[in-house]
Scaffold this motif. Structure first.
Motif, PDB file in Angstrom:
ATOM      1  N   ARG A 180       0.845  -1.190   0.000  1.00 26.18           N
ATOM      2  CA  ARG A 180       0.000   0.000   0.000  1.00 26.18           C
ATOM      3  C   ARG A 180       0.883   1.243   0.000  1.00 26.18           C
ATOM      4  O   ARG A 180       1.936   1.270   0.639  1.00 26.18           O
ATOM      5  N   ALA A 181       0.428   2.269  -0.738  1.00 28.38           N
ATOM      6  CA  ALA A 181       1.119   3.560  -0.771  1.00 28.38           C
ATOM      7  C   ALA A 181       0.093   4.645  -0.474  1.00 28.38           C
ATOM      8  O   ALA A 181      -1.002   4.633  -1.051  1.00 28.38           O
ATOM      9  N   ALA A 182       0.438   5.551   0.424  1.00 24.03           N
ATOM     10  CA  ALA A 182      -0.514   6.585   0.838  1.00 24.03           C
ATOM     11  C   ALA A 182       0.205   7.918   0.970  1.00 24.03           C
ATOM     12  O   ALA A 182       1.403   7.972   1.268  1.00 24.03           O
ATOM     13  N   LEU A 183      -0.555   8.983   0.743  1.00 26.27           N
ATOM     14  CA  LEU A 183      -0.050  10.345   0.884  1.00 26.27           C
ATOM     15  C   LEU A 183      -0.752  10.973   2.076  1.00 26.27           C
ATOM     16  O   LEU A 183      -1.989  10.967   2.160  1.00 26.27           O
ATOM     17  N   TYR A 184       0.039  11.499   3.018  1.00 19.04           N
ATOM     18  CA  TYR A 184      -0.505  12.073   4.245  1.00 19.04           C
ATOM     19  C   TYR A 184      -0.268  13.577   4.262  1.00 19.04           C
ATOM     20  O   TYR A 184       0.807  14.057   3.902  1.00 19.04           O
ATOM     21  N   GLY A 185      -1.282  14.302   4.683  1.00 21.22           N
ATOM     22  CA  GLY A 185      -1.176  15.745   4.837  1.00 21.22           C
ATOM     23  C   GLY A 185      -0.750  16.110   6.237  1.00 21.22           C
ATOM     24  O   GLY A 185      -0.381  15.243   7.053  1.00 21.22           O
ATOM     25  N   PRO A 186      -0.788  17.403   6.578  1.00 16.48           N
ATOM     26  CA  PRO A 186      -0.422  17.844   7.936  1.00 16.48           C
ATOM     27  C   PRO A 186      -1.274  17.136   8.989  1.00 16.48           C
ATOM     28  O   PRO A 186      -2.470  16.940   8.819  1.00 16.48           O
ATOM     29  N   GLY A 187      -0.614  16.727  10.073  1.00 14.23           N
ATOM     30  CA  GLY A 187      -1.331  16.049  11.149  1.00 14.23           C
ATOM     31  C   GLY A 187      -1.538  14.572  10.915  1.00 14.23           C
ATOM     32  O   GLY A 187      -2.187  13.898  11.719  1.00 14.23           O
ATOM     33  N   LEU A 242       3.864  17.421   2.907  1.00 11.61           N
ATOM     34  CA  LEU A 242       3.232  16.129   2.708  1.00 11.61           C
ATOM     35  C   LEU A 242       4.217  15.007   3.024  1.00 11.61           C
ATOM     36  O   LEU A 242       5.434  15.202   3.003  1.00 11.61           O
ATOM     37  N   VAL A 243       3.663  13.817   3.286  1.00  7.90           N
ATOM     38  CA  VAL A 243       4.485  12.649   3.625  1.00  7.90           C
ATOM     39  C   VAL A 243       3.987  11.456   2.827  1.00  7.90           C
ATOM     40  O   VAL A 243       2.778  11.205   2.763  1.00  7.90           O
ATOM     41  N   LEU A 244       4.920  10.711   2.213  1.00  5.81           N
ATOM     42  CA  LEU A 244       4.588   9.465   1.525  1.00  5.81           C
ATOM     43  C   LEU A 244       4.807   8.307   2.489  1.00  5.81           C
ATOM     44  O   LEU A 244       5.854   8.204   3.129  1.00  5.81           O
ATOM     45  N   GLY A 245       3.803   7.437   2.593  1.00  2.41           N
ATOM     46  CA  GLY A 245       3.913   6.252   3.434  1.00  2.41           C
ATOM     47  C   GLY A 245       3.713   4.993   2.616  1.00  2.41           C
ATOM     48  O   GLY A 245       2.840   4.951   1.738  1.00  2.41           O
ATOM     49  N   VAL A 246       4.532   3.965   2.860  1.00  2.00           N
ATOM     50  CA  VAL A 246       4.397   2.684   2.166  1.00  2.00           C
ATOM     51  C   VAL A 246       4.377   1.566   3.194  1.00  2.00           C
ATOM     52  O   VAL A 246       5.050   1.627   4.221  1.00  2.00           O
ATOM     53  N   ALA A 247       3.572   0.546   2.900  1.00  8.31           N
ATOM     54  CA  ALA A 247       3.479  -0.641   3.753  1.00  8.31           C
ATOM     55  C   ALA A 247       3.558  -1.862   2.853  1.00  8.31           C
ATOM     56  O   ALA A 247       2.783  -1.981   1.895  1.00  8.31           O
ATOM     57  N   ALA A 248       4.478  -2.766   3.116  1.00  9.65           N
ATOM     58  CA  ALA A 248       4.666  -3.957   2.286  1.00  9.65           C
ATOM     59  C   ALA A 248       4.931  -5.153   3.175  1.00  9.65           C
ATOM     60  O   ALA A 248       5.656  -5.034   4.178  1.00  9.65           O
ATOM     61  N   PRO A 249       4.376  -6.312   2.847  1.00  6.39           N
ATOM     62  CA  PRO A 249       4.586  -7.492   3.691  1.00  6.39           C
ATOM     63  C   PRO A 249       6.011  -8.023   3.627  1.00  6.39           C
ATOM     64  O   PRO A 249       6.491  -8.623   4.584  1.00  6.39           O
ATOM     65  N   ASP A 250       6.680  -7.840   2.515  1.00  4.99           N
ATOM     66  CA  ASP A 250       8.049  -8.341   2.351  1.00  4.99           C
ATOM     67  C   ASP A 250       8.956  -7.208   1.901  1.00  4.99           C
ATOM     68  O   ASP A 250       8.506  -6.265   1.249  1.00  4.99           O
ATOM     69  N   ARG A 251      10.223  -7.330   2.220  1.00  2.44           N
ATOM     70  CA  ARG A 251      11.206  -6.329   1.786  1.00  2.44           C
ATOM     71  C   ARG A 251      12.129  -6.957   0.763  1.00  2.44           C
ATOM     72  O   ARG A 251      12.851  -7.904   1.057  1.00  2.44           O
TER      73      ARG A 251
END
Length: 493
Positions: A180-187, A242-251
């Motif tokens: 999953r890839a997500a973009l987060y705003g302030p807070g 802004l902040v980019l966040g990624v979540a992956a089951p394997d690296r």
């Protein structure tokens, strides 16, 4: 306590992959499963205590020459294995014959006790063959990683060119990482996301990690929650970034590079919106460029680019043996330092950081930082940063700052000092490489290894060049008075 291995910037080799090489006929006889063990290099040693010579991550190869005859009745093997584990060794390979017909049972027991994988190397397999197999596997893994990163770069660039660039880049990144890839705003509020939902609790942890980098003015952060690898990348400086966040089951190898490329693209895409809303900075840059082209002095236009307050010049190189920086990596470093005044000059990235806090160490980079300087002093600060970077690389320090202070040499007029330097160094005038080597060697107190690292040459090359300097100068470089005079001359040439 085991030390953190100082591993090279290449993908590790699973021990299991090495065991499957039929030509080696290796056999694991103790320790944890081979698929859980990563080997970063191979090294042969017959020292009874190899700890001082290990960096961590090695497959240590030995024929047992160091083992005393009465070793099985004491604590020799326990002490030996404990030291390898403390040094961060990945596994131990024991060569059968010509010294020992079998692997000592006490060594097998010690490896089981300390959780160190023990591999039996048959008589027909040389240690050189094992090391060559490790290097080949590492080269294959590195090639596969580079190919994956190149393909990811092309696909992310294509996504960025679509009519909806930000969601397209997020979708492509999620597909490349299998998460999953997500973009987060302030807070920490989620602004946009793509990909499959992460494991329970990982979504909230990712948002919390995004808030962490915003609050701490950090550039990246990582965490593992329930087996899911989380990573966040700041796209801009300040609490409103802004902040980019990624979540992956394997690296997988190259995941960090792929995510960093996406972060740079997203920073550029979202930055365009900020520039459209506030054209002031862009107009200032255009005005500065026009004035430079029409003959204005750099000091006159510098306030348009970076204000009039003091700032810093930073020189940076990728840490370790990583390849030279590209434009994307340089832009990411500039964003992390809070500046977009970035220049890639060969293997060095130069950044002007105006009106901000002192630059801090950055992961995967080696930095040299100048003293605080205003726009008129930036050329001198550039030289300070270059010297600081050379010292940081030589001492393997993540960041070195220039420490300016009054010195005795300041009592000599600059013209007289330069004339004296030319006279002293005249025999070296036609040999720039010798001059640079002598300067670096003296700055590092005559340390051959650190000088070799700073100049990216072999230590024997350093010895030959310094000996040549001594011959041309007809002087004894072991004499501290001679070294002091040469140091003065080299600093004022």
């Amino acid at each position: 306590m085991a030390q953190e291995p100082a591993v090279p910037p290449t993908p590790p080799v699973p021990l299991a992959a090495l065991l499957t090489r039929e030509e080696l006929a290796l056999r694991q006889i103790a320790g944890p499963p081979a698929d859980q063990v990563a080997v970063h290099w191979a090294q042969t040693s017959e020292m009874s205590d190899p700890y001082p010579y290990l960096l961590g991550g090695e497959l240590l190869l030995t024929a047992g020459v160091h083992i005393p005859e009465a070793a099985g009745s004491g604590t020799y093997f326990d002490d030996y294995v404990a030291r390898i584990v403390a040094a961060g060794g990945a596994a131990l390979g024991f060569g059968v014959a010509p010294v020992h017909d079998t692997v000592p049972r006490a060594l097998v027991a010690a490896c089981e006790t300390y959780g160190l994988p023990l591999v039996e190397v048959p008589p027909r397999t040389t240690f050189a063959a094992v090391a060559r197999a490790v290097w080949r596997l590492m080269a294959e893994a590195r090639t596969a990683e580079l190919r994956r990163v190149a393909e990811a770069q092309r696909s992310l660039a294509a996504a960025a060119s679509r009519p909806d660039p930000v969601p397209s880049v997020l979708r492509k990144l999620a597909a490349l990482l299998g998460g999953r890839a997500a973009l987060y705003g302030p807070g920490g509020a989620e602004a946009s996301a793509a990909g499959r939902e992460p494991a329970e609790g990982a979504d909230a942890a990712l948002a919390q990690l995004a808030r962490f980098v915003t609050d701490r003015a950090s550039s990246t952060a990582t965490e593992t929650v329930g087996g899911t690898r989380l990573a966040v990348y700041a796209l801009g400086a300040g609490p409103q970034g802004l902040v980019l966040g990624v979540a992956a089951p394997d690296r997988e190898p190259g995941d960090h590079t792929v995510a960093s490329l996406a972060a740079v693209l997203l920073a550029l895409l979202t930055g365009e919106r900020h520039r459209a809303a506030d054209p002031g900075p862009a107009a200032d840059r255009t005005s500065a460029l026009v004035r430079l082209l029409l003959g204005a002095a750099p000091a006159q236009v510098a306030p348009l680019l970076a204000g009039g307050g003091p700032g810093y010049v930073v020189h940076a190189r990728p840490a370790g043996r990583a390849p030279g920086p590209d434009a994307a990596a340089a832009a990411a470093l500039g964003a992390a330092l809070g500046s977009d005044l970035v220049d890639v000059a060969g293997e060095v990235v130069r950044v002007i950081v105006p009106d901000g806090p002192e630059p801090a160490p950055r992961p995967h980079w080696t930095l040299g930082v100048s003293a605080p300087a205003g726009p008129a002093e930036w050329p001198a600060a550039d030289a300070q940063a270059a010297r600081a970077l050379a010292r940081a690389r030589a001492t393997r320090t993540p960041l070195v700052r220039h420490g300016a202070r009054p010195v005795l040499a300041d009592l000599v007029p600059a013209g007289e000092a330069a004339a004296h330097a030319r006279a002293v160094l005249a025999p070296l005038a036609a040999h720039p490489a010798l001059t640079e080597t002598l300067l670096t060697w003296l700055s590092l107190h005559g340390n051959w290894d650190r000088t070799a690292v700073a100049l990216s040459v072999h230590r024997n090359t350093v010895r030959q060049r310094v000996a040549r300097c001594a011959a041309l100068l007809k002087t004894d470089l072991d004499d501290p008075d001679v070294r002091m005079e040469l140091w003065f001359a080299l600093r004022h040439r």
